[in-house]
Design a protein around this motif. Structure first.
Motif, PDB file in Angstrom:
ATOM      1  N   PHE A   1       0.840  -1.194   0.000  1.00 18.18           N
ATOM      2  CA  PHE A   1       0.000   0.000   0.000  1.00 18.18           C
ATOM      3  C   PHE A   1       0.877   1.248   0.000  1.00 18.18           C
ATOM      4  O   PHE A   1       0.612   2.208  -0.716  1.00 18.18           O
ATOM      5  CB  PHE A   1      -0.927   0.007   1.219  1.00 18.18           C
ATOM      6  CG  PHE A   1      -1.721   1.279   1.325  1.00 18.18           C
ATOM      7  CD1 PHE A   1      -2.786   1.519   0.474  1.00 18.18           C
ATOM      8  CD2 PHE A   1      -1.384   2.253   2.250  1.00 18.18           C
ATOM      9  CE1 PHE A   1      -3.501   2.704   0.542  1.00 18.18           C
ATOM     10  CE2 PHE A   1      -2.096   3.436   2.330  1.00 18.18           C
ATOM     11  CZ  PHE A   1      -3.156   3.663   1.479  1.00 18.18           C
ATOM     12  N   LEU A   2       1.936   1.224   0.794  1.00 11.66           N
ATOM     13  CA  LEU A   2       2.808   2.390   0.862  1.00 11.66           C
ATOM     14  C   LEU A   2       3.460   2.642  -0.494  1.00 11.66           C
ATOM     15  O   LEU A   2       3.784   1.720  -1.226  1.00 11.66           O
ATOM     16  CB  LEU A   2       3.880   2.211   1.933  1.00 11.66           C
ATOM     17  CG  LEU A   2       5.013   1.201   1.712  1.00 11.66           C
ATOM     18  CD1 LEU A   2       6.210   1.874   1.044  1.00 11.66           C
ATOM     19  CD2 LEU A   2       5.446   0.570   3.016  1.00 11.66           C
ATOM     20  N   SER A   3       3.623   3.878  -0.826  1.00 10.02           N
ATOM     21  CA  SER A   3       4.307   4.232  -2.075  1.00 10.02           C
ATOM     22  C   SER A   3       4.619   5.716  -2.058  1.00 10.02           C
ATOM     23  O   SER A   3       4.014   6.488  -1.316  1.00 10.02           O
ATOM     24  CB  SER A   3       3.449   3.889  -3.299  1.00 10.02           C
ATOM     25  OG  SER A   3       2.261   4.661  -3.314  1.00 10.02           O
TER      26      SER A   3
ATOM     27  N   PHE B   1      -0.996   7.372   3.525  1.00 10.40           N
ATOM     28  CA  PHE B   1      -1.905   8.062   2.609  1.00 10.40           C
ATOM     29  C   PHE B   1      -1.108   8.614   1.437  1.00 10.40           C
ATOM     30  O   PHE B   1      -0.874   9.822   1.319  1.00 10.40           O
ATOM     31  CB  PHE B   1      -2.667   9.184   3.322  1.00 10.40           C
ATOM     32  CG  PHE B   1      -4.012   9.448   2.709  1.00 10.40           C
ATOM     33  CD1 PHE B   1      -4.172  10.440   1.743  1.00 10.40           C
ATOM     34  CD2 PHE B   1      -5.120   8.699   3.072  1.00 10.40           C
ATOM     35  CE1 PHE B   1      -5.416  10.682   1.170  1.00 10.40           C
ATOM     36  CE2 PHE B   1      -6.363   8.936   2.499  1.00 10.40           C
ATOM     37  CZ  PHE B   1      -6.509   9.926   1.542  1.00 10.40           C
ATOM     38  N   PRO B   2      -0.653   7.732   0.521  1.00 12.20           N
ATOM     39  CA  PRO B   2       0.270   8.121  -0.554  1.00 12.20           C
ATOM     40  C   PRO B   2      -0.258   9.202  -1.490  1.00 12.20           C
ATOM     41  O   PRO B   2       0.539   9.868  -2.158  1.00 12.20           O
ATOM     42  CB  PRO B   2       0.496   6.803  -1.302  1.00 12.20           C
ATOM     43  CG  PRO B   2       0.168   5.723  -0.318  1.00 12.20           C
ATOM     44  CD  PRO B   2      -0.919   6.289   0.526  1.00 12.20           C
ATOM     45  N   GLU B   3      -1.579   9.369  -1.562  1.00 10.59           N
ATOM     46  CA  GLU B   3      -2.128  10.379  -2.466  1.00 10.59           C
ATOM     47  C   GLU B   3      -1.639  11.794  -2.121  1.00 10.59           C
ATOM     48  O   GLU B   3      -1.638  12.691  -2.970  1.00 10.59           O
ATOM     49  CB  GLU B   3      -3.661  10.360  -2.437  1.00 10.59           C
ATOM     50  CG  GLU B   3      -4.272   9.133  -3.080  1.00 10.59           C
ATOM     51  CD  GLU B   3      -4.456   7.991  -2.105  1.00 10.59           C
ATOM     52  OE1 GLU B   3      -5.223   7.057  -2.404  1.00 10.59           O
ATOM     53  OE2 GLU B   3      -3.831   8.029  -1.023  1.00 10.59           O
ATOM     54  N   LEU B   4      -1.228  11.996  -0.883  1.00  5.04           N
ATOM     55  CA  LEU B   4      -0.769  13.322  -0.468  1.00  5.04           C
ATOM     56  C   LEU B   4       0.645  13.631  -0.939  1.00  5.04           C
ATOM     57  O   LEU B   4       1.068  14.795  -0.922  1.00  5.04           O
ATOM     58  CB  LEU B   4      -0.813  13.436   1.067  1.00  5.04           C
ATOM     59  CG  LEU B   4      -2.196  13.377   1.731  1.00  5.04           C
ATOM     60  CD1 LEU B   4      -2.041  13.443   3.236  1.00  5.04           C
ATOM     61  CD2 LEU B   4      -3.077  14.513   1.229  1.00  5.04           C
ATOM     62  N   VAL B   5       1.384  12.607  -1.370  1.00  3.19           N
ATOM     63  CA  VAL B   5       2.805  12.792  -1.688  1.00  3.19           C
ATOM     64  C   VAL B   5       2.995  13.799  -2.810  1.00  3.19           C
ATOM     65  O   VAL B   5       3.783  14.750  -2.693  1.00  3.19           O
ATOM     66  CB  VAL B   5       3.462  11.444  -2.045  1.00  3.19           C
ATOM     67  CG1 VAL B   5       4.898  11.662  -2.531  1.00  3.19           C
ATOM     68  CG2 VAL B   5       3.444  10.517  -0.841  1.00  3.19           C
TER      69      VAL B   5
ATOM     70  N   ASP C   1       2.512  -4.299   5.109  1.00  2.00           N
ATOM     71  CA  ASP C   1       1.341  -3.752   4.433  1.00  2.00           C
ATOM     72  C   ASP C   1       1.200  -4.336   3.026  1.00  2.00           C
ATOM     73  O   ASP C   1       2.184  -4.543   2.323  1.00  2.00           O
ATOM     74  CB  ASP C   1       1.433  -2.224   4.356  1.00  2.00           C
ATOM     75  CG  ASP C   1       2.585  -1.771   3.483  1.00  2.00           C
ATOM     76  OD1 ASP C   1       3.742  -2.024   3.851  1.00  2.00           O
ATOM     77  OD2 ASP C   1       2.334  -1.171   2.417  1.00  2.00           O
ATOM     78  N   ARG C   2      -0.024  -4.608   2.647  1.00  4.04           N
ATOM     79  CA  ARG C   2      -0.360  -5.089   1.310  1.00  4.04           C
ATOM     80  C   ARG C   2      -1.689  -4.454   0.903  1.00  4.04           C
ATOM     81  O   ARG C   2      -2.436  -3.954   1.737  1.00  4.04           O
ATOM     82  CB  ARG C   2      -0.499  -6.619   1.274  1.00  4.04           C
ATOM     83  CG  ARG C   2       0.740  -7.412   1.670  1.00  4.04           C
ATOM     84  CD  ARG C   2       1.851  -7.306   0.641  1.00  4.04           C
ATOM     85  NE  ARG C   2       2.971  -8.183   0.966  1.00  4.04           N
ATOM     86  CZ  ARG C   2       4.010  -7.822   1.702  1.00  4.04           C
ATOM     87  NH1 ARG C   2       4.051  -6.598   2.213  1.00  4.04           N
ATOM     88  NH2 ARG C   2       5.002  -8.673   1.940  1.00  4.04           N
ATOM     89  N   ILE C   3      -1.970  -4.503  -0.406  1.00  7.94           N
ATOM     90  CA  ILE C   3      -3.245  -3.967  -0.894  1.00  7.94           C
ATOM     91  C   ILE C   3      -3.901  -5.011  -1.790  1.00  7.94           C
ATOM     92  O   ILE C   3      -3.233  -5.648  -2.623  1.00  7.94           O
ATOM     93  CB  ILE C   3      -3.037  -2.635  -1.640  1.00  7.94           C
ATOM     94  CG1 ILE C   3      -4.386  -2.003  -2.005  1.00  7.94           C
ATOM     95  CG2 ILE C   3      -2.129  -2.784  -2.833  1.00  7.94           C
ATOM     96  CD1 ILE C   3      -4.257  -0.560  -2.436  1.00  7.94           C
ATOM     97  N   ALA C   4      -5.167  -5.235  -1.579  1.00  9.11           N
ATOM     98  CA  ALA C   4      -5.896  -6.252  -2.342  1.00  9.11           C
ATOM     99  C   ALA C   4      -6.160  -5.765  -3.766  1.00  9.11           C
ATOM    100  O   ALA C   4      -6.675  -4.663  -3.963  1.00  9.11           O
ATOM    101  CB  ALA C   4      -7.222  -6.583  -1.647  1.00  9.11           C
ATOM    102  N   THR C   5      -5.809  -6.580  -4.751  1.00 10.01           N
ATOM    103  CA  THR C   5      -6.042  -6.203  -6.150  1.00 10.01           C
ATOM    104  C   THR C   5      -7.442  -6.593  -6.611  1.00 10.01           C
ATOM    105  O   THR C   5      -7.882  -6.172  -7.681  1.00 10.01           O
ATOM    106  CB  THR C   5      -5.003  -6.863  -7.069  1.00 10.01           C
ATOM    107  OG1 THR C   5      -5.064  -8.285  -6.900  1.00 10.01           O
ATOM    108  CG2 THR C   5      -3.603  -6.375  -6.742  1.00 10.01           C
TER     109      THR C   5
END
Length: 505
Positions: free
Chosen positions: A102-104, A225-229, A373-377
């Motif tokens: 999830f992190l990026s 919350f990577p969208e803020l980067v 952390d992981r994100i479900a595809t």
């Protein structure tokens, strides 16, 4: 008329916001998932910059004692996983569904976004496949010379520091050591932090360790919350530091003949990266300078502080637990007597099984990163009661399972015997994961063990580590609040007393 229209717009927006908030707030309640009540703005992230995330994870685990707990990243639902069986499915059995972290980082941060730790598919698979060949046991043996030389510098530094009136700063010395080892291994330049007290690589890693408000917000966004980067142009690494690293990287590449030079046997990670680029070019696969620099940078960041902290915690715990220190010392001494004039290296040190027991017990109590952390595809069935939708982030709560008395009796007690072969076989699978599990486990695990074994063997052969009166117990050491990793905050000190054996001059 305009004022009336504006008032209506504000009213409708407030109504929409209220309806939306009620939907968010009831998300986990409707699904029967235990959770803390969310904050109206931050959701579950009120702990950020106030408490280390691993401490928060432990509190979640102990407060609910449930296989999973709901949380919110602002208003986005996410799931904390506390069950080893569910962890096994997410990390291994169904890893294809949870291939991505999830992190990026973002487009404004190419080096932070392109390293093997943060990047996602399809680039991650290509990088991992090529980098895995660099971290085989055979390849890592080629770095033995660097590790051995720097360990000798470490022993010398400890002797110098022990003769000074002020207390030793254990973590500073340990991270000087790991900076030298990894700096030379990753970038191929001389790093004498231990001998000189400073080096160009140590200036870089010192910046990595510094957390001000901006850096703390950067990491909080990247991890939760990577969208803020891209909105705030945050970065994984300090930007000024990356300018210096890029200059170092380009200079060393040029000194070695540039990107077109053929490399048969890689001497270090930099050679390996140059070889990877050469092979990628032959296969028409894009491998830019940013991608190469990103791997070297994350190897430095991911290795120097985590390994330095692990070495710090280990020596501190051994000071407070002399019975285990003495047992390990006897094994080290017996091996040294067996090999005679031959020095310690990665091959012979594997004969001391208790070294790994001690290191593993340290990592059980003090894992550098306490969660995975992981994100479900795609939509994924957690159990008969819960299915999470595609895009949901999950956090496998490793730091808490490693401290659960059900899996590790008296978990607060430092006891390396837990990892003796006859005892390790009884440990519940997926309750001990300091390096992760599955395809995205830590690629540098072998190198970390190689470095820690060498340092501990050489130091313990020559020194007994003793507690300084009136210093805090290991369990009383404060943990950093601003960073994401589980690191000690403040100065940790011990006494190093020369041993009386035939190998100490």
């Amino acid at each position: 008329m305009i004022a009336v229209l504006l008032s209506l717009v504000v009213l409708f927006f407030c109504i929409w916001l209220l309806i939306r908030w009620r939907k968010v707030k009831s998300y986990w309640l409707e699904r029967g998932v235990p959770h803390y009540p969310p904050h109206p703005i931050l959701g579950s992230l009120t702990f950020l910059q106030r408490e280390n995330p691993s401490i928060w994870m432990r509190r979640v685990y102990n407060d609910f004692k449930a296989p999973y707990v709901g949380m919110w990243q602002f208003w986005r639902p996410a799931l904390v996983v506390n069950s080893p069986e569910i962890a096994r499915r997410i990390l291994v059995k169904d890893a294809d569904v949870f291939r991505n972290r999830f992190l990026s980082s973002g487009k404004s941060d190419p080096i932070g976004a392109l390293n093997v730790f943060t990047v996602n598919d399809p680039l991650w698979s290509k990088l991992r496949r090529r980098l895995t060949l660099v971290f085989t046991a055979a390849k890592l043996r080629s770095l033995n010379g660097i590790t051995i030389a720097k360990t000798k510098d470490l022993v010398t530094r400890l002797e110098i520091e022990s003769n000074k009136p002020e207390l030793i700063d254990l973590r500073k010395i340990c991270t000087d050591f790991t900076t030298d080892v990894i700096g030379e291994s990753a970038f191929g330049i001389t790093s004498n932090s231990l001998a000189d007290g400073d080096s160009i690589m140590r200036r870089v890693t010192r910046e990595f360790q510094a957390f001000n408000l901006h850096r703390g917000l950067s990491w909080s966004s990247i991890f939760f919350f990577p969208e803020l980067v891209d909105i705030f142009r945050f970065s994984f690494f300090p930007k000024d530091t990356m300018k210096l690293l890029r200059k170092i990287f380009r200079t060393v590449v040029e000194q070695r003949g540039g990107y077109d030079k053929d490399i048969k046997d890689a001497r270090d990670l930099l050679d390996a990266l140059l070889k990877i680029k050469k092979e990628a070019d032959m296969e028409n696969e894009e491998m830019t300078e940013d991608i190469l620099l990103a791997q070297a940078a994350v190897f430095l960041l991911g290795g120097f502080d985590t390994s330095g902290a692990a070495l710090t915690w280990t020596m501190y715990e051994l000071a407070w637990n002399p019975q285990y220190q003495e047992r390990l010392y006897e094994d080290i001494l017996n091996l040294k007597r067996k090999i005679g004039n031959r020095g310690f290296d990665s091959t012979v040190l594997t004969e001391i099984g208790y070294l790994d027991c001690v290191i593993k017990e340290t990592l059980r109590i003090y894992p550098p990163m306490g969660w995975l952390d992981r994100i479900a595809t795609k939509d994924y069935k957690i159990d008969d009661k819960l299915t999470i939708p595609a895009g949901t982030a999950v956090y496998v709560n490793g730091v808490s399972m490693q401290m659960d008395p059900e899996y590790f009796p008296n978990p607060e007690v430092f006891n390396p015997d837990r990892f003796l072969p006859e005892n390790e076989r009884t440990i519940t699978p997926y309750t001990f994961m300091p390096f992760g599990e599955g395809p995205r486990n830590c690629i540098g695990m072998r190198f970390a063990f190689q470095t820690l074994r060498q340092a501990l063997a050489e130091v313990l052969l020559k020194y007994e580590i003793k507690v300084i009166p009136d210093t805090p117990k290991p369990s009383e050491i404060e943990i950093e609040k601003n960073g994401m990793f589980y690191m000690p905050s403040g100065k940790m000190s011990v006494h190093f007393v020369k041993r009386d054996n035939e190998f100490v001059s």
